[in-house]
Every structure is written in structure tokens, then in C-alpha cells.
Design an enzyme around this catalytic site. Structure first.
Site, PDB file in Angstrom:
ATOM      1  N   GLY A 291       0.841  -1.226   0.195  1.00 52.45           N
ATOM      2  CA  GLY A 291       0.062   0.097  -0.130  1.00 52.45           C
ATOM      3  C   GLY A 291       0.815   1.153   0.203  1.00 52.45           C
ATOM      4  O   GLY A 291       1.900   1.383  -0.730  1.00 52.45           O
ATOM      5  N   SER A 292       0.565   2.155   0.686  1.00 52.32           N
ATOM      6  CA  SER A 292       0.977   3.762   0.588  1.00 52.32           C
ATOM      7  C   SER A 292       2.372   3.582   1.307  1.00 52.32           C
ATOM      8  O   SER A 292       3.153   4.830   1.081  1.00 52.32           O
ATOM      9  CB  SER A 292       0.179   4.468   1.240  1.00 52.32           C
ATOM     10  OG  SER A 292      -1.232   4.784   0.566  1.00 52.32           O
ATOM     11  N   THR A 293       2.854   2.508   2.002  1.00 47.93           N
ATOM     12  CA  THR A 293       4.062   2.531   2.530  1.00 47.93           C
ATOM     13  C   THR A 293       5.090   2.617   1.570  1.00 47.93           C
ATOM     14  O   THR A 293       6.419   2.918   1.840  1.00 47.93           O
ATOM     15  CB  THR A 293       4.447   1.515   3.472  1.00 47.93           C
ATOM     16  OG1 THR A 293       4.186   0.206   2.830  1.00 47.93           O
ATOM     17  CG2 THR A 293       3.370   1.721   4.718  1.00 47.93           C
TER      18      THR A 293
END
EC number: 3.4.16.4
Length: 583
Positions: A291-293
């Protein structure tokens, strides 16, 4: 008649006598040869029937944490075995033996009857020396003891996934016990003894070969940080009603894994009711879409290309972007029409990240992620470790380019993700990860421009400290850099995603001014208060990072300025004081 035949055939008589004389002479010579000249022959055959070599168990090497705290030790135990043929001749003692062993007499008797033709059978293994001697003192015919070692794990479930365990024969079966089995296992010795035909010990002759103990192994794990990570991760699962979780801490300068905790876990000292699912070291074996990591990694590729600067502006209105049949959406609707690059990270804008990815191309993002270790073997040598998947395309379509930039369409492990953040924290230098204590800082490889890495450190600090930042990840007294992430869970066995199933993540490092520790927190399927990474995983990151920085005595870099003391007017004594002028 015989005398007559001897007289008639004298040569036959003499021949028989000569043959008899030769036979007697041969026998006499063989007796002399065996007893005087070649006496080793009889000695060897005699020894083969009475001399035995009993193995001397080797002491398995000690496993410690980086500070010398024991994590796996070997303790002496007694194993009881029996000669079934001898034991079958004393059925009157079976009940006493069953009672001493704590076994049901009827089932024990059936077992002995089935083994009555065997000369070896285990009765029980892993008794304490006192328990074993008490049973041997019963003097039950055919019952004997062996000296062995059993592995004991002082930290129990706290370090179970890292250390692993050994089997009943003291061979490594999981974790570091398996990875370093040859290093830890010793070389058994031999003791020469004399036994009679019934196998009873007559004399302990000598030690034919001394046992060689296994070598000690010092891990990079800091047991203090491991306890802290274990406690906070367990509490987070309870608070959020989560299914599982992982937390990994590494030293960004040396690449040492300082802590690796997983939930659920198990007790390696008692594996009778063991759940196989609890044995997985999820930090190394479970793969997931990050995801956004990974947006900071994609943003690093944009800065590395030279086409983008932190102050550049991207239009993100109206918060969605249509690509063929697919629609890219932003979770936040109040972020404004335009965002700079730091704002894209703060607001976790998928639209803004996708537009940057379209400009630099999917190949640039793929190359950056590969250099940061995604889709690559970490080199830790941990049994069963997975490398995840980093897709590559000959021609990058827009949909695949966009999804890669904001963390979908690829899979990573928690260890890979924390390693990538460690490279950002280490000014773009990638050092190899290690599970053993490093005595010096290893040589690293510059995989990213140092200027780009330092710029990302500042941008990720704003992700935490900006007004719309992930304030739950803040650590009192320290500047912290990091990024939250939330990803839907892929369905098992079918395409698509599981409904209402998410992973909540947070990855970061501290202190921002001179990063020393990188950490990743992954919470699987939170089900109570929410599922966003900034809500679920960020508080865990904050508590564990705060404790880790204090335990490692790392100097704070965000203390408030000292307050100047208020001047106090001098006081003078007078006759009207409360003591009436008396001293």
C-alpha cells in the site's frame, strides 16, 4: 589281524601315523600362534563380544542476544530405554515401572508385550537426571539409562519465531536453530566399556573420543527491545481485534535485526498443543501488498530522475483519475486542488502519485524498488523466507504503472520493507541485513543519491509533524520520519480482494536528524476501531520507537528549549519577622 595288516602294509601304517602327527603339530602350532605370536586375533574377537562403545552426547552451542543474554541453552536430561527380551522375563515388575513412569498399567503392559522380541525400545525421553535415577534405582531388569541434552528457551514465546527449536534428537528444526544447525551442533564422543552377554555394564574402560561442544552463537537481537516489541504488538492485537501482526526493528547503520516479533506466537518449551499457524515467522514468510508505505520509494525515483523537486505542484482535483476501465481514487477529499510532493505524501494521494509515475515511467519506479531490496533475497538465510514479487513489464501500461507507484500489484515481506526504509535513513547506502551480532559496520552500496535520501528524510518528517500528518506516530523528544499504509487483503484461491479485510501498516525511522533505528509495524485484519495504518499501526510504532530510543541511549533531537529561570529578589531579615526578632 591288525598287526598282520600292519606287517603286510607297513607303508600305510606309517602314513597314517605321519598324518596324525602332522595334525597334532598343526593344532599345537595354531595354539602357540594364537596365544603367543598372533594374540591380537583372539583379543579382537573377545572384545567384539564384550567391548562396546557408548556415545557421549555433545553439548549444543549456546545462543545469546547481542548483550550475552541466553536465548537457547542445553540442559542434561536422562532417557530411559529397555531391552524388550529381558523386560519380558520380569512381568511382575511391569506395574511398578508403569507407576514410576506415570503411565496406565494396562496400556504399558500391551506395549511391552508387543516389543518383547526387540532388544531396544524407548521408555521415556527427556527426564530430569533426578527423575531418571529414581526409576533406575528400582532395578527393573532390562531398564537402562542414556545421558542426553535437551534445549531450553529462557525467553519462551518472546523469541520463539527467531530462535526456532530442536527436535527430540537435538537437531535444529526451525529458525536460527535450523539455519545454524551445523555451527551449533557438537561432535559426539565415545566411551569404551565392557558388557556381558546380557548387555549389563561390567567395567567403564576409558574415553575413546571426547565429545566436542557446539559453538556459541551471538545474535543481533536485543532482548530488551524484543520484549518491548512483543508486549506492544500483543496489546495492539487485543485492542484492535486483529488476527495477526509483525514488528521488525533494524539498526540502519549496521543492518542488524534488533527485534523481530510476531503474533500469534507459541511456547517452544511446551509444544504439546501447538497450532501450526502460530509457528510462522510472519515477518519473513508472509507476503502482502504494502500500500501507501511504498509511496516514499516511488517519490524517491521521481527525485532521482531530476524531473521533480519537492516544491513542484500536482493537480489532484477532483480526487479521482480514470484510466480505461479503472478509477483511481483518493481517500481524503479535503486535501485541496493542488499538492506539492510533500503534500502528496502527507495526504497519501493516489492521484498525485499516479501522475508523477506517468511522467517518470514504471521502469524508473521498478528499478528504484529493486535497488532498495524489494523482490530480492535479504541474505539472512532464514529457513522458509520468501522474496515476494516485484513485477516487471517490457512495456509499462498506465494501470500497472499507477498501481505499482502506490503499493498494489507487488508483494513484500515486513523485513524487505523495513530494509528499504533503512536505506532511506542511511543516506541511500544499502548495508546487508544480518541476524548475528556485527562487530563492525559492514561495507554498504550507494543505491540512491545521498541528496535524494536526505530530502526524503525531511519530507517523511513532515508526514509525521505537519498539521495533517500522522500525529499518532510522534515520539516525545524526537523528530520521527515515516509513512502509514493501508491495503486490502487479496483473496486466497480466487482473484480479487476479501471483503472488509485490511492490513494496517506503518514504516519509519528515528531520530530524523541522524537516523539510527528503522521499524515496520504490520497489523493483519483489525476489526474494532478502524483499519487505517495511521490509526492502528502508528500508535504501536510510537510506543515501541520511544522505548527503543531510550533503551539504546540515543540522544533526543526535539527537546523544547530550556526556560530561563525567573530572577528572585533577595530577602532581608528585619525585626518584624514572624519569629519576633528571635533567633
Amino acid at each position: 589281524m591288525i598287526g598282520l595288516e600292519g606287517a603286510l602294509y607297513p607303508w600305510r601304517f606309517r602314513l597314517v601315523l605321519a598324518l596324525l602327527a602332522l595334525m597334532v603339530g598343526a593344532i599345537a602350532w595354531r595354539i602357540i600362534d594364537l596365544h603367543v605370536i598372533d594374540h591380537d586375533f583372539l583379543q579382537a574377537h573377545g572384545d567384539a563380544r564384550s567391548v562396546r562403545h557408548i556415545p557421549i552426547p555433545a553439548h549444543r552451542g549456546l545462543i545469546t542476544d547481542r548483550n550475552g543474554e541466553p536465548l537457547a541453552v542445553s540442559t542434561p536430561v536422562t532417557t530411559l530405554w529397555a531391552n524388550g527380551k529381558e523386560l519380558a522375563k520380569a512381568p511382575a515388575r511391569w506395574a511398578d515401572l508403569a507407576a514410576a513412569l506415570g503411565q496406565e498399567p494396562k496400556a504399558f503392559a500391551q506395549r511391552l508385550q508387543q516389543a518383547s522380541s526387540r532388544e531396544f525400545m524407548y521408555l521415556v525421553r527427556g527426564l530430569t537426571p533426578e527423575q531418571g535415577q529414581a526409576i533406575l534405582d528400582l532395578k527393573v531388569p532390562g531398564v537402562y539409562g542414556l545421558e542426553e541434552f535437551r534445549r531450553f528457551y529462557p525467553a519462551g514465546e518472546v523469541t520463539a519465531h527467531v530462535i526456532g527449536f530442536t527436535d527430540v534428537d537435538d537437531r535444529g528444526r526451525e529458525g536460527m536453530e535450523l539455519a545454524f544447525d551445523e555451527w551449533l551442533a557438537g561432535v559426539p564422543g565415545k566411551r569404551q566399556v565392557l558388557k556381558d552377554r546380557r548387555g549389563r555394564l561390567i567395567k567403564d574402560v576409558q574415553v575413546a573420543q571426547n565429545a566436542k561442544a557446539g559453538k556459541a552463537l551471538a545474535l543481533s537481537i536485543d532482548l530488551r527491545l524484543q520484549y518491548l516489541a512483543h508486549r506492544e504488538l500483543r496489546n495492539a492485537l487485543v485492542e484492535n481485534g486483529a488476527k495477526a501482526g509483525s514488528l521488525v526493528i533494524i539498526d540502519v547503520k549496521t543492518g542488524e535485526v534488533l527485534a523481530m516479533a510476531n503474533q500469534p506466537t507459541y511456547n517452544p518449551n511446551n509444544r504439546r498443543s501447538l497450532d501450526p499457524a502460530a509457528m510462522r515467522n510472519r515477518a519473513m514468510i508472509d507476503v502482502f501488498e504494502p500500500g501507501s508505505t511504498v509511496k516514499p520509494l516511488s517519490m524517491s525515483a521521481a527525485l532521482q530522475s531530476g524531473r521533480w523537486k519537492p516544491e513542484n505542484i500536482v493537480e489532484v482535483w477532483p480526487g479521482s483519475l480514470q484510466i480505461g476501465r479503472y478509477t483511481i481514487k483518493d481517500v481524503s477529499k479535503t486535501q485541496g486542488r493542488e499538492l506539492d510532493l510533500t503534500g502528496i505524501l502527507i495526504n497519501s494521494s493516489n492521484v498525485g502519485m499516479s501522475k508523477i509515475a506517468f511522467d517518470i515511467g514504471g521502469e524508473s519506479i521498478y528499478t528504484m524498488m529493486q535497488q532498495l531490496g524489494l523482490g530480492q533475497d535479504t541474505g539472512l538465510g532464514f529457513p522458509g523466507e520468501r522474496v515476494g514479487e516485484l513485477p516487471n513489464h517490457r512495456k509499462w501500461p498506465k494501470a500497472e504503472t499507477a498501481t505499482l507507484s502506490y503499493g498494489y500489484g507487488l508483494s513484500v515481506t515486513a523485513v524487505q520493507l523495513v530494509h528499504a526504509y533503512a536505506v532511506l535513513a542511511n543516506n541511500g547506502v544499502s548495508v546487508p541485513l544480518t541476524m548475528t551480532r556485527a562487530d563492525r559496520i559492514p561495507d554498504g552500496v550507494q543505491v540512491m543519491s545521498a541528496d535524494v535520501a536526505k530530502t526524503m528524510q525531511g519530507m517523511l518528517q513532515q508526514v509525521i509533524e505537519a498539521p495533517r500528518g500522522v500525529f499518532r506516530a510522534q515520539v516525545p523528544g524526537y523528530h520521527v520520519s515515516g509513512k502509514s499504509g493501508t491495503a486490502r487483503k487479496a483473496s486466497v484461491g480466487t482473484k480479487g480482494y476479501t471483503a472488509n479485510a485490511y492490513r494496517s501498516m506503518f514504516a519509519g525511522f528515528a531520530p530524523s536528524s541522524n537516523p539510527r533505528i528503522a521499524m515496520v509495524v504490520v497489523i493483519d485484519e483489525p476489526s474494532k476501531a478502524g483499519y487505517f495504518g495511521g490509526l492502528v499501526s502508528a500508535p504501536v510504532f510510537s510506543r515501541v520507537m520511544a522505548g527503543s530510543l531510550r533503551l539504546m541511549n540515543i540522544t533526543p533531537d526535539n527537546l523544547p528549549p530550556p526556560v530561563a529561570p525567573t530572577p528572585v529578589a533577595p530577602q532581608t531579615a528585619d525585626a518584624g519577622s514572624s519569629n519576633g526578632g528571635r533567633i
